[in-house]
Structure formats: C-alpha cells, structure tokens
Scaffold this motif. Structure first.
Motif, PDB file in Angstrom:
ATOM      1  N   LEU A  39     -14.624 -50.864  -5.405  1.00 14.53           N
ATOM      2  CA  LEU A  39     -14.383 -51.741  -5.365  1.00 14.53           C
ATOM      3  C   LEU A  39     -13.224 -52.206  -5.382  1.00 14.53           C
ATOM      4  O   LEU A  39     -12.434 -52.106  -6.194  1.00 14.53           O
ATOM      5  CB  LEU A  39     -15.613 -52.985  -5.593  1.00 14.53           C
ATOM      6  N   VAL A  40     -12.259 -52.777  -4.535  1.00 17.98           N
ATOM      7  CA  VAL A  40     -11.092 -52.668  -3.846  1.00 17.98           C
ATOM      8  C   VAL A  40     -10.574 -53.939  -4.437  1.00 17.98           C
ATOM      9  O   VAL A  40     -11.860 -54.579  -4.186  1.00 17.98           O
ATOM     10  CB  VAL A  40     -10.084 -52.322  -2.935  1.00 17.98           C
ATOM     11  N   VAL A  41      -9.937 -55.158  -5.210  1.00 18.68           N
ATOM     12  CA  VAL A  41      -9.589 -56.329  -5.519  1.00 18.68           C
ATOM     13  C   VAL A  41      -8.626 -56.630  -5.441  1.00 18.68           C
ATOM     14  O   VAL A  41      -7.412 -56.488  -5.288  1.00 18.68           O
ATOM     15  CB  VAL A  41     -10.485 -56.774  -6.406  1.00 18.68           C
ATOM     16  N   SER A  42      -8.211 -57.927  -4.949  1.00 14.21           N
ATOM     17  CA  SER A  42      -6.683 -58.742  -4.806  1.00 14.21           C
ATOM     18  C   SER A  42      -6.444 -59.908  -6.295  1.00 14.21           C
ATOM     19  O   SER A  42      -8.104 -60.432  -6.327  1.00 14.21           O
ATOM     20  CB  SER A  42      -6.835 -59.168  -3.681  1.00 14.21           C
ATOM     21  N   MET A  43      -5.358 -60.293  -6.125  1.00 15.67           N
ATOM     22  CA  MET A  43      -5.106 -60.704  -7.348  1.00 15.67           C
ATOM     23  C   MET A  43      -4.040 -61.687  -6.991  1.00 15.67           C
ATOM     24  O   MET A  43      -3.752 -61.853  -6.630  1.00 15.67           O
ATOM     25  CB  MET A  43      -5.122 -59.896  -8.593  1.00 15.67           C
ATOM     26  N   ARG A  44      -4.828 -62.731  -7.545  1.00 18.88           N
ATOM     27  CA  ARG A  44      -3.420 -63.769  -8.340  1.00 18.88           C
ATOM     28  C   ARG A  44      -3.605 -64.754  -9.310  1.00 18.88           C
ATOM     29  O   ARG A  44      -4.829 -65.094  -9.885  1.00 18.88           O
ATOM     30  CB  ARG A  44      -4.581 -64.894  -6.841  1.00 18.88           C
ATOM     31  N   ALA A  45      -2.283 -64.520  -9.883  1.00 20.63           N
ATOM     32  CA  ALA A  45      -1.875 -65.296 -10.772  1.00 20.63           C
ATOM     33  C   ALA A  45      -1.888 -67.180 -11.210  1.00 20.63           C
ATOM     34  O   ALA A  45      -1.515 -67.496 -10.262  1.00 20.63           O
ATOM     35  CB  ALA A  45      -0.721 -64.824 -11.537  1.00 20.63           C
ATOM     36  N   LEU A  46      -2.711 -67.493 -11.877  1.00 20.68           N
ATOM     37  CA  LEU A  46      -3.491 -68.753 -11.415  1.00 20.68           C
ATOM     38  C   LEU A  46      -3.443 -69.231 -12.701  1.00 20.68           C
ATOM     39  O   LEU A  46      -4.067 -69.276 -13.830  1.00 20.68           O
ATOM     40  CB  LEU A  46      -4.638 -68.590 -10.228  1.00 20.68           C
ATOM     41  N   ARG A  47      -2.853 -71.212 -12.938  1.00 18.37           N
ATOM     42  CA  ARG A  47      -3.177 -71.899 -14.309  1.00 18.37           C
ATOM     43  C   ARG A  47      -4.852 -72.076 -14.531  1.00 18.37           C
ATOM     44  O   ARG A  47      -5.610 -71.699 -13.212  1.00 18.37           O
ATOM     45  CB  ARG A  47      -2.267 -72.665 -14.413  1.00 18.37           C
ATOM     46  N   ALA A  48      -5.104 -72.418 -15.680  1.00 14.71           N
ATOM     47  CA  ALA A  48      -6.561 -72.591 -15.443  1.00 14.71           C
ATOM     48  C   ALA A  48      -7.308 -73.521 -14.601  1.00 14.71           C
ATOM     49  O   ALA A  48      -8.405 -73.506 -14.014  1.00 14.71           O
ATOM     50  CB  ALA A  48      -6.067 -72.646 -17.194  1.00 14.71           C
ATOM     51  N   ALA A  49      -6.630 -74.221 -14.443  1.00 18.61           N
ATOM     52  CA  ALA A  49      -6.756 -75.663 -13.755  1.00 18.61           C
ATOM     53  C   ALA A  49      -6.775 -74.905 -11.995  1.00 18.61           C
ATOM     54  O   ALA A  49      -7.535 -75.444 -11.631  1.00 18.61           O
ATOM     55  CB  ALA A  49      -6.107 -76.533 -14.070  1.00 18.61           C
ATOM     56  N   ASP A  50      -6.125 -74.572 -11.893  1.00 15.85           N
ATOM     57  CA  ASP A  50      -6.311 -73.577 -10.662  1.00 15.85           C
ATOM     58  C   ASP A  50      -6.990 -72.752 -10.257  1.00 15.85           C
ATOM     59  O   ASP A  50      -7.733 -72.433  -9.287  1.00 15.85           O
ATOM     60  CB  ASP A  50      -4.412 -73.611 -10.027  1.00 15.85           C
ATOM     61  N   ALA A  51      -7.569 -71.398 -11.438  1.00 20.81           N
ATOM     62  CA  ALA A  51      -8.702 -71.487 -10.961  1.00 20.81           C
ATOM     63  C   ALA A  51      -9.467 -71.838 -10.638  1.00 20.81           C
ATOM     64  O   ALA A  51     -10.396 -71.716 -10.257  1.00 20.81           O
ATOM     65  CB  ALA A  51      -8.634 -70.051 -12.791  1.00 20.81           C
ATOM     66  N   ILE A  52     -10.137 -73.077 -11.806  1.00 22.86           N
ATOM     67  CA  ILE A  52     -11.538 -73.349 -11.545  1.00 22.86           C
ATOM     68  C   ILE A  52     -11.312 -74.066 -10.141  1.00 22.86           C
ATOM     69  O   ILE A  52     -12.498 -73.786  -9.333  1.00 22.86           O
ATOM     70  CB  ILE A  52     -11.369 -74.616 -12.155  1.00 22.86           C
TER      71      ILE A  52
END
Length: 270
Positions: A164-177
């Motif tokens: 599996l290939v994934v894409s990653m986004r760097a998010l602050r905790a509230a934004d991740a939720i």
C-alpha cells in the motif's frame, strides 16, 4: 518569480487545454480545485479485468471513477474533451515492470488494446478540507503531499499486488481530528486516513525518504503525520505485474475531470 497562468485555473476544460498545449506543466493540486482529479492507470485489455478486481479488493487506495473501452483514450463521463493521451501533463511508461520513459504525452505509444482507468485522488478532497477549516501547510508553501510505500500488503488479484502506498499531510492535532471526520464522507477520494502518528508502525522508516522524492516531508513540533491510502498504489502494482506495457500519470500530475466536488457533503461541525 512564478509566472501567473494566462488561463482560467478554475475551469477544468481550460486547464486541460493548457496542459495539452504545453502551456501548463505544474502540479495539478493548484488548479481546478473544485473539480475531481484522478490517478491514471492504463493496461492491456488482457489484464484489465484483473486490474479491476484488484481495485475492488483494495477500494480505499483504488476507488474507480471511470474505465475506458479497449483502445479508447476517452471516458466521456469524466470530461467530453478529455483525452487521456495528452491531457495529464506527465506520464510514466513501464515495460516489463521497468520505467522506460516519462513523456508529456503518450499518443505515440497508445495501442488499440489499451484500457484506461481513472482512480480517485486525495487532491480532490484537499479543497474540501480547507473549506471546513483544515490548514494544509503543504499548499500554503506551494508544495504537494508526500507519498510513501508502507509495509502493509494489498490484496492481490492476478499479477497485481504489492505494498500500500499512502499520502501524508502534516496536521495540527485539531486539524487532524477535523480531517478524519470530513474525509470519511468521501470514499471515492480514499475516505478517512489509514493511520496517524508514528510512521514506523506502518513500515515507514524515514519521512525524508518519500516515494518519488517529492512533497512536504518535514513536521513542525505541533504537527502529526496523517496518512491516507493513495492511488499511487497502482504504480507499485504495475511494477510487480511486469506487464508488457503500462502507462500511469507522473507524480502529482493528475487527470483533471469535469466532475464537481461536493464541498458540503460533510458538515463543518464534524
């Protein structure tokens, strides 16, 4: 200084025309942001049903938006003037599982037995995430999300399989939720993340070592890495399948369709 495009960057038809003419060669996450974009996978007709089965077994990574008839570079339901041989802006051509070329068009190698698939892409929900208040730092910095091969095996079909290939986004905790709550409403764009936090838990040893070498790969102290299944999984499957000919889009140069993204499917409270 980056030149300002002299075409309507909100119009998928204008974007495709600019790509076709060579006037635009940039990443497509910066254009037609309210329209669906997709990954391209082109295989010989003899392998098309196996690839369709592979997609069905791995729908988070490979949601099928459209499939062409054998020999046709057109999928009219995705765009009346869309020509998959010229309108993607960058391609990768594989022969026998080896990357042999990265041309700007593939009309010269197109064959009468080829079948094209367009698969959902996370570029399509980035505008949705921003619409719902999620900050995407890679867009603020004019970059794209990084991709990684994981240690998670996909379910195989015929000659197709691999990691599996994934894409990653760097998010602050509230934004991740918030991003988890919003993206789960868009299964055609990979749905909710498959993982967040420690990359080693999904077999990623080093965020600096991305698939293709590009994308935002560094985290700020207040950010988490959030990982979504990615349509580039089809490219690694193409390598494993060792087909006599396979064509995919070049990284971050997606198929731009006329389909509008439903920006309001998820409510802001989620």
């Amino acid at each position: 200084m980056t030149a300002v495009p002299d075409f309507d960057t909100n119009s998928p038809k204008a974007v495709r025309a600019a790509i076709r003419s060579g006037a635009y060669r940039g990443f497509t996450n910066a254009v037609a942001r309210r329209h669906v974009q997709g990954n391209l996978m082109v295989v010989p007709a003899a392998h098309a049903d196996d690839f369709a089965a592979y997609c069905a077994l791995n729908p988070r990574a490979l949601p099928v938006l459209g499939r062409s008839r054998p020999g046709s570079p057109f999928i009219p339901s995705l765009g009346e003037d869309l020509d998959l041989r010229t309108d993607t802006g960058g391609y990768m051509v594989f022969r026998g599982g080896e990357l042999v070329d990265t041309p700007c068009e593939v009309a010269s190698v197109w064959r009468d037995d080829l079948v094209a698939f367009v698969l959902g892409c996370s570029f399509s929900f980035e505008g949705v995430l921003q619409h719902h208040g999620v900050r995407l730092r890679h867009l603020d910095e004019g970059n794209v999300s990084a991709m990684y091969e994981t240690g998670i095996a996909t379910r195989a079909a015929g000659p197709f399989g691999g990691p599996l290939v994934v894409s990653m986004r760097a998010l602050r905790a509230a934004d991740a939720i918030r991003a988890i709550g919003v993206s789960r409403h868009y299964p055609e764009f990979h749905g909710e993340p498959v993982h967040l936090g420690d990359p080693s838990l999904i077999g990623i040893a080093d965020l600096a070592d991305s698939y293709g070498g590009h994308g935002l790969k560094t985290l700020h102290a207040d950010e988490l890495p959030v990982f979504w299944a990615c349509g580039a999984t089809a490219q690694t499957a193409a390598l494993q399948a060792r087909l006599p000919l396979c064509i995919t889009h070049f990284k971050a140069h997606m198929v731009v369709t006329d389909l509008p993204v439903d920006m309001a499917r998820a409510t802001p409270s989620e």
